[in-house]
Write a protein that holds these residues in place. Structure first.
Motif, PDB file in Angstrom:
ATOM      1  N   GLY A 500      32.992  50.504  41.728  1.00  0.00           N
ATOM      2  CA  GLY A 500      33.632  48.981  41.602  1.00  0.00           C
ATOM      3  C   GLY A 500      33.389  48.324  41.115  1.00  0.00           C
ATOM      4  N   GLU A 501      33.322  48.996  39.827  1.00  0.00           N
ATOM      5  CA  GLU A 501      33.670  48.188  38.633  1.00  0.00           C
ATOM      6  C   GLU A 501      34.723  48.684  38.238  1.00  0.00           C
ATOM      7  N   GLN A 502      35.501  49.486  38.517  1.00  0.00           N
ATOM      8  CA  GLN A 502      37.001  49.796  38.226  1.00  0.00           C
ATOM      9  C   GLN A 502      37.443  49.474  39.291  1.00  0.00           C
ATOM     10  N   VAL A 503      37.638  49.055  40.609  1.00  0.00           N
ATOM     11  CA  VAL A 503      38.292  48.015  41.443  1.00  0.00           C
ATOM     12  C   VAL A 503      38.216  46.932  40.947  1.00  0.00           C
ATOM     13  N   TYR A 504      37.022  46.578  40.670  1.00  0.00           N
ATOM     14  CA  TYR A 504      37.139  45.031  39.890  1.00  0.00           C
ATOM     15  C   TYR A 504      38.115  44.687  38.513  1.00  0.00           C
ATOM     16  N   GLU A 505      38.272  45.480  37.758  1.00  0.00           N
ATOM     17  CA  GLU A 505      38.763  45.376  36.667  1.00  0.00           C
ATOM     18  C   GLU A 505      40.508  45.352  37.163  1.00  0.00           C
ATOM     19  N   LYS A 506      41.038  46.410  38.479  1.00  0.00           N
ATOM     20  CA  LYS A 506      41.961  46.291  38.819  1.00  0.00           C
ATOM     21  C   LYS A 506      42.132  45.005  39.004  1.00  0.00           C
ATOM     22  N   VAL A 507      40.925  44.303  39.987  1.00  0.00           N
ATOM     23  CA  VAL A 507      42.108  43.236  40.364  1.00  0.00           C
ATOM     24  C   VAL A 507      41.726  41.721  39.388  1.00  0.00           C
ATOM     25  N   LYS A 508      41.050  41.963  39.144  1.00  0.00           N
ATOM     26  CA  LYS A 508      40.487  41.198  38.835  1.00  0.00           C
ATOM     27  C   LYS A 508      41.434  39.731  37.521  1.00  0.00           C
ATOM     28  N   GLY A 509      42.686  40.499  37.272  1.00  0.00           N
ATOM     29  CA  GLY A 509      43.731  39.379  36.975  1.00  0.00           C
ATOM     30  C   GLY A 509      44.478  39.429  37.598  1.00  0.00           C
ATOM     31  N   ILE A 510      45.084  39.466  38.767  1.00  0.00           N
ATOM     32  CA  ILE A 510      45.612  38.890  40.144  1.00  0.00           C
ATOM     33  C   ILE A 510      45.520  38.104  40.470  1.00  0.00           C
ATOM     34  N   ASN A 511      46.395  37.253  40.367  1.00  0.00           N
ATOM     35  CA  ASN A 511      47.461  36.133  40.471  1.00  0.00           C
ATOM     36  C   ASN A 511      47.627  36.026  42.716  1.00  0.00           C
ATOM     37  N   THR A 512      46.338  35.493  42.929  1.00  0.00           N
ATOM     38  CA  THR A 512      46.356  35.883  44.179  1.00  0.00           C
ATOM     39  C   THR A 512      46.844  34.194  45.347  1.00  0.00           C
ATOM     40  N   VAL A 513      48.141  34.407  45.799  1.00  0.00           N
ATOM     41  CA  VAL A 513      48.573  33.299  46.733  1.00  0.00           C
ATOM     42  C   VAL A 513      48.336  33.593  48.253  1.00  0.00           C
ATOM     43  N   PHE A 514      47.987  32.832  48.540  1.00  0.00           N
ATOM     44  CA  PHE A 514      47.669  32.693  50.440  1.00  0.00           C
ATOM     45  C   PHE A 514      48.398  31.582  50.800  1.00  0.00           C
ATOM     46  N   GLY A 515      48.304  31.780  52.324  1.00  0.00           N
ATOM     47  CA  GLY A 515      49.597  31.249  53.487  1.00  0.00           C
ATOM     48  C   GLY A 515      51.263  32.340  53.473  1.00  0.00           C
ATOM     49  N   LYS A 520      57.439  34.369  47.700  1.00  0.00           N
ATOM     50  CA  LYS A 520      56.415  34.847  47.898  1.00  0.00           C
ATOM     51  C   LYS A 520      57.020  36.124  46.732  1.00  0.00           C
ATOM     52  N   ALA A 521      56.804  36.313  45.313  1.00  0.00           N
ATOM     53  CA  ALA A 521      56.743  37.157  44.929  1.00  0.00           C
ATOM     54  C   ALA A 521      56.508  38.838  44.835  1.00  0.00           C
ATOM     55  N   ILE A 522      57.218  39.641  45.335  1.00  0.00           N
ATOM     56  CA  ILE A 522      57.285  40.738  45.719  1.00  0.00           C
ATOM     57  C   ILE A 522      56.498  41.743  44.420  1.00  0.00           C
ATOM     58  N   ASP A 523      54.660  42.003  44.595  1.00  0.00           N
ATOM     59  CA  ASP A 523      54.597  42.873  43.357  1.00  0.00           C
ATOM     60  C   ASP A 523      54.484  43.916  44.084  1.00  0.00           C
ATOM     61  N   LYS A 524      54.560  45.259  43.149  1.00  0.00           N
ATOM     62  CA  LYS A 524      54.447  46.561  43.836  1.00  0.00           C
ATOM     63  C   LYS A 524      52.806  46.855  43.518  1.00  0.00           C
ATOM     64  N   ASN A 525      51.963  46.445  43.211  1.00  0.00           N
ATOM     65  CA  ASN A 525      50.583  46.600  42.609  1.00  0.00           C
ATOM     66  C   ASN A 525      50.163  47.023  44.648  1.00  0.00           C
ATOM     67  N   ILE A 526      49.294  48.268  44.061  1.00  0.00           N
ATOM     68  CA  ILE A 526      48.675  48.602  45.563  1.00  0.00           C
ATOM     69  C   ILE A 526      47.893  47.996  46.258  1.00  0.00           C
ATOM     70  N   TRP A 527      46.657  46.999  45.111  1.00  0.00           N
ATOM     71  CA  TRP A 527      45.851  46.014  44.893  1.00  0.00           C
ATOM     72  C   TRP A 527      46.519  44.195  45.132  1.00  0.00           C
ATOM     73  N   LYS A 528      46.669  43.844  46.763  1.00  0.00           N
ATOM     74  CA  LYS A 528      46.673  42.569  46.678  1.00  0.00           C
ATOM     75  C   LYS A 528      46.395  41.431  45.900  1.00  0.00           C
ATOM     76  N   LYS A 529      45.220  41.186  45.761  1.00  0.00           N
ATOM     77  CA  LYS A 529      44.430  40.082  45.975  1.00  0.00           C
ATOM     78  C   LYS A 529      42.809  40.831  44.899  1.00  0.00           C
TER      79      LYS A 529
END
Length: 841
Positions: A500-515, A520-529
């Motif tokens: 869980g800590e490793q997942v959080y490090e991967k996603v904590k900097g993701i700028n999530t845009v809902f709606g 929306k910018a096309i992001d190739k990151n496998i973690w979306k939000k």
């Protein structure tokens, strides 16, 4: 708008003093004095941000020097510096706000703008000289420490006392009433509290015979007297979509659009009051501690409480684990079509919650499965599901960090109850939405992540997931085989799941845009939000946070397997394009398609069944008989004309594939995991690559989740969805109809516990009732001189039934052959009773 017809109902639930004041009367809030009228913005409920009182007089802070100078020039450095200081002050004290009240001479804090527009207004129009205390921008005025007493010439407190503390204590109303009686309408108010203002309003309405329409008009007038942040907005400030449904031919910014139905509606049923009601019932309160007091703890994984993840939580958070009454919850959601077969494009989303403190035979029963949210359709939610889950996460965060006072009806005491979300369980598409992982494409497996082995098929056009040999131990024979697999030896190793800590490090900097924003910018990151569940402090410490639904995997694997074995058109994985992919990959040349004239011939495989074998297989299934309620009628699912199975449900596939038992021996989990991997490897030898889509690959990871968390997969949510569909009586408002009938059922269920000889709605009758048992003396041997008296069950085969008619009454008589209780009845190692009906006495 809240009409007067809803007031008595709200008062009876003790939520009116808060909700009516906040929503109906004030919306943002009102503060009334003898001299002035102030409007105060409320934040996170009923908390006033800025007005303080001393001795019933308002203390006005000192004027800001640059605002007090009458002749100050708006182009002077002093004025410019003052404006900058004001903007900095507002941004510092309201960092989360996007728009602020504009204090210019024209706006007078009645309109909201962004800071740059406010700056232009202040230079163009000037600063309001009368705005001396910046209450709209976060300024707090000093307060005297003396207590302000509320002088209320009412006998409300006597009323509460006369009704009785014990009555309110059992109903969880006394503390709420007492709190609302002691809480003033606004800071410094000496005449009204949250409770008295509601009672007086309802009294005036009833005494003067006001109609519902006139009372609603009064509330609307009070609402219109004060500014609201989004009062004039009829479109989302972020995505610019209309807040209301736009009919054909209407313009989205037309005023008439505001009068339409809302585009999206969320029904949230708070979970905290329902937990209180469960603990108020002595029997339910006892069951909620079953995991600590009555659970059999002898090694096997009978319950999630036996799992390492449960024990890890107890170790990391001892204060939480030491209290057996603290709750551990699971969350499940899925889209469903409330119209049944009448429509195929509507998707409603119920969010369900169950309690793992209960025994396994209760925690998944209808009575204890809580509908906590209903999200309206018709479209699927996708990643925007986090927006809808926010009120639930807020309550879960409060239950973990602060807890709530709850009365325990079993121990007759009040305690501080905490709760945590143990896991979520969903089918795989929703798994991706809740976990924030992109569950599609080349790296669709959320456990293997970037270590997922994939092949993009040229002719089949699909991504398949093979190379399961890397999950075997390093010296396994299958690793060295080439021809039987993909032509190469397997030297890879299985990827390790992320913590869980490793997942959080991967996603904590993701700028999530809902709606549903097309830009929306096309992001190739496998973690979306950044997942909303990470706002719960304990979430990153869980070994398994999101569970793969075993029933969903079984359903998909069973459909593919049956479709391929019976060569069902549209479902088989062994087709012409699959054989062409074998040619492209250069493997299994004996199965390559051959062109004979204008026709293409597909050589038979070892899993192809002849017509005789298919007929025998279907006839065998038609002859299967199961107990009532065990599964669907298998006979009705078999089509002898087309030699295929039709209409298989998830549970039917589960019965066909295997019999999952609720008792699991941890020492056998490694063997079970190796067996699953070997079966997948053997399948790779014979089935074409197209067979191995993501659902087949997920079988590899099922045992890991069972090892860490126990049998949490016993989740008959699909059956509960059928109950919810049955609540749909108003086809124009399906979600509203479901919520209203659910609330009615829950209220009746709650009252049933207090009515003698009333059967609960959500608990089915036991099928073991009426079992023939007799008490007799039991001897261990012929020399036993100390026999004991005990009950023993008898099993029989009914040969005939007679009915003896005595005119006034009738008596049934059964002619039976009794099974030998010694030779014909045995109990296996898992505790199940086996009866041999051929060994009769």
């Amino acid at each position: 708008m809240l009409s007067c017809t809803t007031l008595p109902l709200l008062i009876s639930h003790i939520c009116v003093p808060l909700e009516l004041v906040k929503l109906a009367l004030l919306r943002d809030a009102i503060v009334l004095t003898k001299l002035e009228l102030f409007t105060i913005e409320f934040v996170n409920g009923i908390r006033c941000d800025s007005i303080w009182l001393h001795s019933s007089q308002w203390y006005i802070s000192q004027w800001k020097e640059w605002t007090a100078i009458e002749s100050i020039s708006r182009i002077s450095d002093e004025y410019e510096k003052g404006v900058e200081e004001f903007l900095t002050f507002a941004k510092k004290h309201r960092p989360d706000a996007q728009k602020y009240c504009c204090p210019c001479v024209k706006c007078l804090n009645g309109r909201r703008h962004i800071l740059c527009e406010i700056k232009n207004h202040l230079f163009e129009n000037g600063f309001d000289k009368n705005y001396t205390t910046w209450i709209w921008h976060g300024e707090y005025v000093g307060i005297h420490t003396e207590q302000t007493y509320v002088l209320i010439d009412d006998r409300v407190e006597e009323m509460i006392r006369d009704v009785g503390h014990e009555f309110f204590q059992h109903a969880h109303l006394y503390d709420s009433l007492k709190s609302n009686l002691d809480t003033t309408l606004y800071p410094g108010c000496t005449k009204f509290t949250h409770l008295t203002v509601v009672l007086k309003l309802v009294n005036v309405k009833a005494r003067n015979g006001w109609s519902d329409k006139s009372f609603t008009k009064l509330l609307e007038l009070l609402k219109d007297m004060f500014p609201e942040e989004f009062e004039d907005l009829h479109e989302c400030p972020r995505c610019r979509k209309s807040r209301y449904k736009v009919k054909d031919g209407d313009i989205s910014n037309n005023e008439n659009t505001k009068m339409g139905s809302p585009t999206e509606v969320l029904w949230y049923l708070p979970i905290i009051p329902r937990f209180k009601r469960l603990f108020a019932n002595a029997e339910d309160a006892k069951n909620l501690t079953w995991h600590a007091t009555m659970r059999k703890n002898d090694g096997p994984l009978r319950h999630p409480a036996n799992s390492p993840q449960w024990k890890k939580i107890d170790t990391l958070f001892p204060n939480f684990g030491n209290e057996a009454r603290n709750l551990r919850l699971s969350l499940a959601t899925d889209g469903m079509n409330p119209f049944g077969n009448l429509s195929s494009n509507h998707s409603s989303w119920p969010v369900l919650m169950s309690i793992y403190n209960l025994p396994l035979w209760l925690c998944m029963k209808r009575k204890y499965v809580m509908l906590c949210m209903m999200i309206s359709g018709p479209r699927q939610l996708g990643n925007d599901i986090d927006v809808y889950l926010s009120p639930l996460i807020k309550d879960l965060k409060n239950l973990w960090e602060e807890g709530v006072d709850v009365f325990d009806g079993c121990h007759q005491q009040t305690f501080k109850m905490h709760a945590m979300l143990f896991c979520t369980i969903n089918d795989f598409p929703v798994y991706g939405n809740l976990s924030g992982y992109s569950a599609k494409g080349h790296y669709a497996c959320p456990i293997c992540e970037e270590g997922t082995s994939h092949i993009q098929l040229k002719y089949g056009g699909k991504t398949v997931y093979t190379r399961h040999r890397k999950f075997l131990h390093h010296f396994h024979l299958y690793r060295r085989l080439k021809k039987a697999f993909n032509g190469c030896q397997e030297d890879g190793i299985a990827p390790k799941p992320l913590t869980g800590e490793q997942v959080y490090e991967k996603v904590k900097g993701i700028n999530t845009v809902f709606g549903k924003n097309e830009n929306k910018a096309i992001d190739k990151n496998i973690w979306k939000k950044k997942l909303i569940f990470f706002y719960l402090n304990y979430w990153c410490y869980l070994d398994v946070r999101h569970f793969i639904d075993v029933m969903h995997v079984e359903k998909n694997v069973c459909d593919s397997l049956i479709g391929t074995l019976l060569n069902i058109k549209g479902k088989t994985k062994d087709r012409l394009k699959a054989r062409q992919d074998l040619v492209e990959l250069g493997i299994r040349p004996q199965l390559h398609p051959k062109s004979i004239g204008k026709q293409t011939y597909l050589p038979p495989t070892c899993h192809n069944l002849s017509t005789k074998e298919e007929t025998s297989f279907c006839q065998c299934l038609r002859g299967v008989k199961v107990p009532q309620g065990y599964s669907s009628n298998i006979k009705s699912l078999v089509s002898m004309k087309d030699l295929k199975l039709v209409g298989l449900k998830s549970h039917d596939c589960h019965v066909l594939m295997q019999q999952l038992l609720p008792v699991i021996d941890p020492s056998k989990l490694n063997d079970l995991e190796n067996e699953a991997i070997i079966i997948l490897c053997q399948s790779e030898m014979y089935f074409p690559p197209e067979f191995f889509y993501i659902m087949v690959h997920l079988v590899v990871h099922l045992v890991r989740e069972i090892r860490l968390c126990g049998p949490v997969y016993l989740r008959p949510i699909k059956r509960y969805m059928k109950i919810l569909k049955g609540y749909t009586k108003n086809l124009y408002r399906p979600e509203t109809s479901i919520v209203e009938r659910y609330i009615a059922d829950e209220a009746i269920e709650f009252c049933t516990d207090y009515i003698s000889q009333a059967e609960p709605i959500g608990l089915p009758n036991s099928r073991t009732e009426g079992k023939c048992q007799a008490e007799s003396m039991h001897f261990s041997s012929s020399k036993d001189k100390n026999p004991i008296r005990a009950s023993i069950g008898y099993f029989k085969v009914i040969e005939d039934i007679w009915e003896v008619d005595y005119v006034e009454f009738k008596v049934p008589v059964f002619k039976c052959k009794w099974v030998d209780s010694n030779a014909g009845v045995k109990i296996d190692e898992l505790g199940f009773t086996k009866v041999n009906l051929h060994k009769v006495a």
